[in-house]
Design a protein around this motif. Structure first.
Motif, mmCIF file in Angstrom:
data_model
loop_
_atom_site.group_PDB
_atom_site.id
_atom_site.type_symbol
_atom_site.label_atom_id
_atom_site.label_comp_id
_atom_site.label_asym_id
_atom_site.label_seq_id
_atom_site.Cartn_x
_atom_site.Cartn_y
_atom_site.Cartn_z
ATOM 1 N N ASN A 164 0.826 -1.209 0.000
ATOM 2 C CA ASN A 164 0.000 0.000 0.000
ATOM 3 C C ASN A 164 0.858 1.256 0.000
ATOM 4 O OD1 ASN A 164 -2.468 -1.332 -0.027
ATOM 5 N ND2 ASN A 164 -2.601 -1.428 2.199
ATOM 6 N N TYR A 165 1.914 1.238 0.795
ATOM 7 C CA TYR A 165 2.822 2.388 0.836
ATOM 8 C C TYR A 165 3.468 2.596 -0.535
ATOM 9 C CZ TYR A 165 6.890 5.276 1.803
ATOM 10 O OH TYR A 165 7.841 6.265 1.755
ATOM 11 N N SER A 166 3.953 1.503 -1.116
ATOM 12 C CA SER A 166 4.589 1.594 -2.425
ATOM 13 C C SER A 166 3.617 2.129 -3.465
ATOM 14 C CB SER A 166 5.117 0.219 -2.846
ATOM 15 O OG SER A 166 5.824 0.289 -4.051
ATOM 16 N N ALA A 167 2.366 1.689 -3.396
ATOM 17 C CA ALA A 167 1.359 2.138 -4.363
ATOM 18 C C ALA A 167 1.144 3.641 -4.289
ATOM 19 C CB ALA A 167 0.047 1.398 -4.122
ATOM 20 N N THR A 168 1.103 4.170 -3.074
ATOM 21 C CA THR A 168 0.858 5.614 -2.943
ATOM 22 C C THR A 168 2.011 6.447 -3.474
ATOM 23 O OG1 THR A 168 1.757 5.642 -0.680
ATOM 24 C CG2 THR A 168 -0.617 5.263 -0.925
ATOM 25 N N GLN A 169 3.201 5.851 -3.581
ATOM 26 C CA GLN A 169 4.343 6.607 -4.107
ATOM 27 C C GLN A 169 4.189 6.940 -5.586
ATOM 28 O OE1 GLN A 169 7.675 3.990 -2.945
ATOM 29 N NE2 GLN A 169 8.289 5.562 -1.494
ATOM 30 N N PHE A 170 3.349 6.202 -6.285
ATOM 31 C CA PHE A 170 3.175 6.450 -7.718
ATOM 32 C C PHE A 170 2.168 7.554 -8.003
ATOM 33 C CE2 PHE A 170 4.296 1.878 -7.381
ATOM 34 C CZ PHE A 170 5.530 1.943 -8.001
ATOM 35 N N LEU A 171 1.351 7.912 -7.028
ATOM 36 C CA LEU A 171 0.385 8.990 -7.208
ATOM 37 C C LEU A 171 1.091 10.321 -7.023
ATOM 38 C CD1 LEU A 171 -2.810 7.767 -5.333
ATOM 39 C CD2 LEU A 171 -2.635 8.282 -7.775
ATOM 40 N N ILE A 172 1.136 11.127 -8.061
ATOM 41 C CA ILE A 172 1.831 12.405 -7.968
ATOM 42 C C ILE A 172 0.905 13.551 -8.375
ATOM 43 C CG2 ILE A 172 4.090 11.361 -8.366
ATOM 44 C CD1 ILE A 172 4.008 12.458 -11.207
ATOM 45 N N HIS A 173 1.075 14.663 -7.689
ATOM 46 C CA HIS A 173 0.328 15.879 -7.995
ATOM 47 C C HIS A 173 1.266 16.809 -8.754
ATOM 48 C CE1 HIS A 173 -1.866 14.056 -4.684
ATOM 49 N NE2 HIS A 173 -2.920 14.767 -5.030
ATOM 50 N N LYS A 174 0.950 17.054 -10.007
ATOM 51 C CA LYS A 174 1.858 17.804 -10.858
ATOM 52 C C LYS A 174 1.061 18.566 -11.915
ATOM 53 C CE LYS A 174 6.204 17.026 -13.391
ATOM 54 N NZ LYS A 174 7.153 15.996 -13.870
ATOM 55 N N ALA A 175 1.441 19.812 -12.131
ATOM 56 C CA ALA A 175 0.801 20.655 -13.147
ATOM 57 C C ALA A 175 -0.716 20.715 -12.957
ATOM 58 C CB ALA A 175 1.149 20.154 -14.556
ATOM 59 N N GLY A 176 -1.160 20.721 -11.695
ATOM 60 C CA GLY A 176 -2.581 20.782 -11.409
ATOM 61 C C GLY A 176 -3.320 19.497 -11.694
ATOM 62 N N GLU A 177 -2.585 18.386 -11.848
ATOM 63 C CA GLU A 177 -3.185 17.094 -12.173
ATOM 64 C C GLU A 177 -2.751 16.042 -11.149
ATOM 65 O OE1 GLU A 177 -2.659 18.046 -16.960
ATOM 66 O OE2 GLU A 177 -1.728 16.271 -16.082
ATOM 67 N N VAL A 178 -3.514 14.965 -11.070
ATOM 68 C CA VAL A 178 -3.120 13.803 -10.288
ATOM 69 C C VAL A 178 -2.766 12.699 -11.278
ATOM 70 C CG1 VAL A 178 -3.781 12.116 -8.544
ATOM 71 C CG2 VAL A 178 -4.628 14.459 -8.389
ATOM 72 N N ARG A 179 -1.502 12.338 -11.311
ATOM 73 C CA ARG A 179 -1.003 11.385 -12.297
ATOM 74 C C ARG A 179 -0.478 10.130 -11.606
ATOM 75 N NH1 ARG A 179 2.896 15.506 -15.782
ATOM 76 N NH2 ARG A 179 1.286 17.026 -16.393
ATOM 77 N N ILE A 180 -0.286 9.100 -12.404
ATOM 78 C CA ILE A 180 0.383 7.896 -11.917
ATOM 79 C C ILE A 180 1.739 7.799 -12.621
ATOM 80 C CG2 ILE A 180 0.361 5.373 -11.910
ATOM 81 C CD1 ILE A 180 -2.632 5.484 -11.524
ATOM 82 N N LYS A 181 2.778 7.827 -11.829
ATOM 83 C CA LYS A 181 4.136 7.700 -12.364
ATOM 84 C C LYS A 181 4.378 6.226 -12.673
ATOM 85 C CE LYS A 181 8.874 9.101 -11.095
ATOM 86 N NZ LYS A 181 9.084 10.185 -12.061
#
Length: 649
Positions: free
Chosen positions: A275-292
């Motif tokens: 679960n911790y690892s999964a949350t690391q891929f969620l990024i807030h960038k350029a006013g968007e929520v992306r998955i790295k």
């Protein structure tokens, strides 16, 4: 005792400790990462790595490393570790007695009567890393010296000594700030208590990155130090070091570290780590929520976003995560399809054959896990779904079109159009032009699912236009892909050539909610997949019986990319394998499914601590390769665990 812990006898073995890496992220695309003993082995390692919008949003390493020295009775004990071509100097790993990873990555050093604890945190939604030093034991006056090594470069390049670097510093609250090159922000280096900064600029030449040499890249770097901080530290006392692109109140650094640490979740089980690892891929960038896609070097792509989103959403607020990512990814819907890359810095979008069809699969998971009704989904996404289907049917993109047999033909000699995306000298390393098995399985699923939603919403016009299509797709799919004498599905078909490579792509057909093949066919496919592709780390990309099989991914970029799609193991297919088996055998398969997932638990202390690597060798012992943490791999293991729970209940 911590769930993720490493002992002295392991850590002093550099062959062991340098192959294990920690990762902290700031949820904005930036990260902090190194090996267990803080000896950088990749050009991607650094204590403060942040994206710079004025440089196309790409990650840049500002602070490469921080060398710590304890001083007692005029003697220096340097805890740093740097590798050079033929030696390590200094060799501070010999002072490490314990490493653990709970809320923060923690290292304990011991020399003589001194015991020093070091804890590192990346601050969420800020371009800042905090490091707390606590003197646990000391029997005489002790000084702590901190020497920052600066890179100021793109993560894909290397720093070399030069006369252009600006070596000037400016005093600020609790420390200094500096900017080596004009296009970069200032780097603010601050301490929570008063210290002296000894200005002494010099280059540290020829630091060696063994992982880059193994991968066939340039592997030496010169790092600039401008001097060092020195302060007195007492037994039981803590001091916090901050590196940030923004100036902080130095007197509040201790409280900030404690507050953030208390907010963090612990990692005391397999599930908590995933679960911790999964949350690391969620990024807030350029006013968007992306998955790295993955760490360290990946950005965000639409295909990986669709595949990873369901599993990653399950790790937190499921409804909210789905909604935020969908709201962002909609911005990259153009010309009837989803664009290949999620970035505001891509001037000319490209489109792949499968990406927009994965969108339908993701909406299916959204319906299950976020508890949306079919009628609601058709109202929210129906128009977009119709546009996608029409774009495929009408062949609006010349490289992707529906043929007269109602299958999707995709062909582009300049680049690959599926997830087999490795290229060399202007072409695909593994060409898959024509009718591709997972593309057409996803196409069938998309049409059927859209019809089901439309029926719930009583959209008679859509039903009338599309309801005859699934039967024709199904007949053509079986006619083209089923290999009667081998009893499995072809990987792709073109110009009367039926590619008979045993690959995992056919598995997608068996796992989808709407499949163009029946149960007997699925069982045959799953048999061959289990016999020739299944490993403890996922599914091989090609059967070892194939003459093109590559069991180990090492060497040049070309050799590694060739192996990636001709034998390397991809963990994300485990989710689809377990799903297909559960659909066929129900609760009778639960025990075996749980056993398969349990094999991944030991991987949490290998390669990338608390993550699942991008790929693994196809040959035993299935060594990890590629990036240390891959979004779709972590996500599909999480989704598989949820599937098992659903069948249990």
């Amino acid at each position: 005792m911590s769930y993720l812990t490493f002992k002295k006898k392991e850590l002093i073995n550099l062959e062991y400790s340098l192959d294990r890496e920690f990762l902290g992220t700031n949820r904005g695309g930036g990260y902090s990462s190194s090996t267990l003993v803080f000896c950088n082995t990749r050009k991607y390692h650094g204590l403060l790595v942040v994206p710079l919008e004025n440089c196309r949003g790409l990650n840049h390493i500002l602070l490469s490393s921080l060398d710590e020295t304890i001083i007692q009775h005029g003697r220096d004990f340097n805890f740093a570790v740097h590798q050079y071509e033929n030696t390590y100097e200094p060799r501070g790993h010999k002072y490490i007695v314990d490493v653990s990873y709970e809320k923060a990555f923690t290292v304990i050093y011991q020399v003589g009567g001194v015991t020093l604890k070091k804890e590192i945190l990346m601050v969420h939604n800020e371009p800042q890393v905090l490091i707390r030093y606590t003197l646990l034991e000391a029997h005489s006056p002790t000084k702590l010296r901190l020497n920052p090594l600066l890179a100021f470069r793109d993560i894909h390049s290397l720093s070399k000594a030069n006369d252009l670097a600006n070596k000037n510093i400016e005093k600020i609250d609790g420390g200094i700030k500096t900017k080596l090159y004009p296009d970069f922000p200032y780097l603010h280096l601050q301490l929570s208590q008063e210290s002296d900064f000894e200005y002494n600029p010099n280059w540290n030449y020829n630091i060696f990155y063994k992982k880059e040499k193994e991968r066939g890249y340039d592997y030496t770097e010169d790092l600039l130090t401008l001097g060092y901080f020195e302060l007195n530290i007492k037994k039981g006392e803590s001091v916090v070091f901050s590196a940030s692109t923004e100036e902080n109140n130095s007197k509040q650094l201790k409280q900030k570290f404690t507050r953030i640490l208390n907010q963090r979740n612990e990692r005391n089980s397999f599930e908590e780590c995933l679960n911790y690892s999964a949350t690391q891929f969620l990024i807030h960038k350029a006013g968007e929520v992306r998955i790295k896609e993955g760490y360290h070097w990946y950005n965000s792509s639409t295909r990986d976003t669709f595949i990873a989103l369901p599993g990653i959403a399950l790790a937190g607020n499921t409804q909210k995560t789905f909604d935020e990512v969908f709201a962002s990814v909609k911005k990259y819907f153009s010309n009837g399809l989803f664009e290949k890359t999620i970035s505001t810095h891509v001037p000319h979008p490209q489109y792949d054959a499968d990406t927009s069809l994965w969108f339908f699969w993701t909406i299916q998971q959204y319906e299950k896990y976020a508890k949306k009704t079919a009628k609601q989904l058709w109202k929210e996404f129906g128009e977009m779904m119709q546009t996608i289907l029409e774009t495929y049917r009408n062949g609006q993109h010349k490289s992707i079109r529906m043929d007269n047999n109602r299958l999707i033909w995709s062909e582009d000699i300049s680049r690959p159009l599926t997830w087999f995306d490795a290229q060399f000298e202007g072409g695909a390393i593994v060409p898959r032009n024509g009718y591709v098995v997972e593309v057409n399985a996803l196409w069938y699923n998309a049409v059927c699912y859209a019809l089901a939603l439309a029926e719930s919403a009583k959209d008679k016009d859509f039903l009338k236009e599309w309801q005859s299509l699934p039967e024709r797709i199904e007949a053509s799919f079986i006619e083209n892909f089923w290999i009667e004498d081998k009893k499995y599905l072809a990987d792709y078909v073109n110009y009367a050539h039926q590619n008979r490579d045993v690959r995992p792509n056919q598995l997608i057909t068996c796992a989808l909610d709407y499949s163009p093949v029946g149960e007997r066919t699925k069982k045959k496919v799953l048999d061959i997949v289990k016999q020739e592709l299944l490993t403890p780390r996922g599914l091989r990309s090609l059967s070892p019986k194939n003459k093109n099989y590559e069991g180990v991914s090492i060497g040049s970029v070309y050799n590694r990319d060739r192996a990636t799609f001709n034998g390397s193991v991809h963990p994300w297919f485990i989710g689809f394998f377990i799903e297909a088996k559960l659909k066929l055998f129900g609760v009778n398969y639960i025990s075996e499914a749980e056993s398969i997932l349990a094999d991944f638990e030991e991987e949490l202390i290998e390669h990338g601590v608390c993550g699942i690597a991008a790929i693994y060798d196809g040959n035993p012992p299935f060594d990890s390769r590629g990036c240390i943490s891959k979004a779709r791999n972590v996500a599909e293991i999480l989704r598989a665990k949820q599937l098992i729970m659903n069948y249990k209940s």
